[in-house]
Design an enzyme around this catalytic site. Structure first.
Site, PDB file in Angstrom:
ATOM      1  N   CYS A   1      16.150  -6.583  -0.499  1.00 40.91           N
ATOM      2  CA  CYS A   1      14.716  -6.396  -0.507  1.00 40.91           C
ATOM      3  C   CYS A   1      14.332  -6.666  -1.791  1.00 40.91           C
ATOM      4  O   CYS A   1      13.230  -7.162  -2.366  1.00 40.91           O
ATOM      5  CB  CYS A   1      14.112  -5.075   0.174  1.00 40.91           C
TER       6      CYS A   1
HETATM    7  C1  BEZ Z   1      19.122  -4.719   1.905  1.00 38.27           C
HETATM    8  O1  BEZ Z   1      17.789  -4.880   1.739  1.00 38.27           O
HETATM    9  O2  BEZ Z   1      19.680  -5.138   1.148  1.00 38.27           O
HETATM   10  C2  BEZ Z   1      19.231  -4.219   3.219  1.00 38.27           C
HETATM   11  C3  BEZ Z   1      18.554  -3.558   3.957  1.00 38.27           C
HETATM   12  C4  BEZ Z   1      19.270  -2.984   5.330  1.00 38.27           C
HETATM   13  C5  BEZ Z   1      20.453  -3.512   5.780  1.00 38.27           C
HETATM   14  C6  BEZ Z   1      21.342  -4.377   4.878  1.00 38.27           C
HETATM   15  C7  BEZ Z   1      20.614  -4.769   3.662  1.00 38.27           C
END
Ligand code: BEZ
Length: 211
Positions: A45
């Site tokens: 994100c």
């Molecule tokens: C991320 O944004 O890095 C993420 C969020 C949930 C699961 C795996 C990665």
């Protein structure tokens, strides 16, 4: 009920990092991208939001307003925004909704109980100035989206809206396009005075219209 391409994007009023957003007022006269991500302070994100901020001029050029959605609280957005700036080299420059009650996430089917009961998946909607959904994509939490592809689709959508052309497989901005089947050859003569290449009666290729 799932939101489909062609549906009116559901309206909502919600707090964001840039004040209260009344979604239909926010869209008014523009194109919009509404996208969700699973959670603040997560690595994928962080990269997505940083990159989207870097594309500010590209979205502005196309008359597109960007709106992010997170199920985290406004107070949590500020600290994360600092991390985004520090690690991605670009500060958040679009509003991020704080959908703590999941109201918008539910309206837009961004929560997939079989993936996770509370977190939103990576949903993204492109919405036209008519407030209709033009594109809908969903990615799993572990896969960052390709925001260059989102720009490419917006270019295609805007060409269709303005010039009644469609875009072929793997099309890139500037390449030849296709006259949509709804335009008769008679009408096409007016619209495309430079002519077109008729590969088949249903496959008519023209240079990409400008402007
Ligand atoms: C991320 O944004 O890095 C993420 C969020 C949930 C699961 C795996 C990665």
């Amino acid at each position: 009920m799932a939101i489909l391409i062609g549906d009116t994007a559901p309206d909502f009023t919600l707090e964001s990092t840039e004040g209260t957003i009344h979604f239909h007022d926010f869209i008014e006269g523009s194109w919009a991208v509404l996208f969700s991500h699973p959670k603040n302070y997560t690595p994928v994100c962080t990269t997505e939001l940083g990159y989207t901020a870097k594309l500010k001029d590209e979205f502005a050029k196309r008359g597109v307003k960007v709106l992010g959605l997170s199920v985290d609280k406004i107070e949590d957005h500020a600290g994360w925004a600092k991390d985004i700036e520090e690690t991605q080299g670009s500060a958040l420059n679009f509003p991020l909704l704080a959908d703590t009650q999941g109201e918008v996430a539910r309206k837009y089917d961004m929560i997939h109980p079989n993936a996770d009961n509370t977190l939103t998946v990576r949903s993204l909607f492109v919405i036209g100035p008519d407030k209709k959904v033009k594109l809908k994509i969903e990615y799993p939490a572990s896969t960052g989206r390709n925001f260059d592809e989102i720009l490419r689709v917006i270019d295609s959508l805007q060409l269709t809206a303005k010039h009644q052309v469609a875009t072929p497989v793997n099309w890139k901005n500037g390449e030849d396009v296709i006259i949509v089947p709804a335009v008769s050859n008679e009408a096409a003569k007016d619209k495309f005075p430079g002519g077109w290449k008729e590969v088949k009666p249903y496959l008519r290729i023209v240079p990409q219209p400008q402007g």
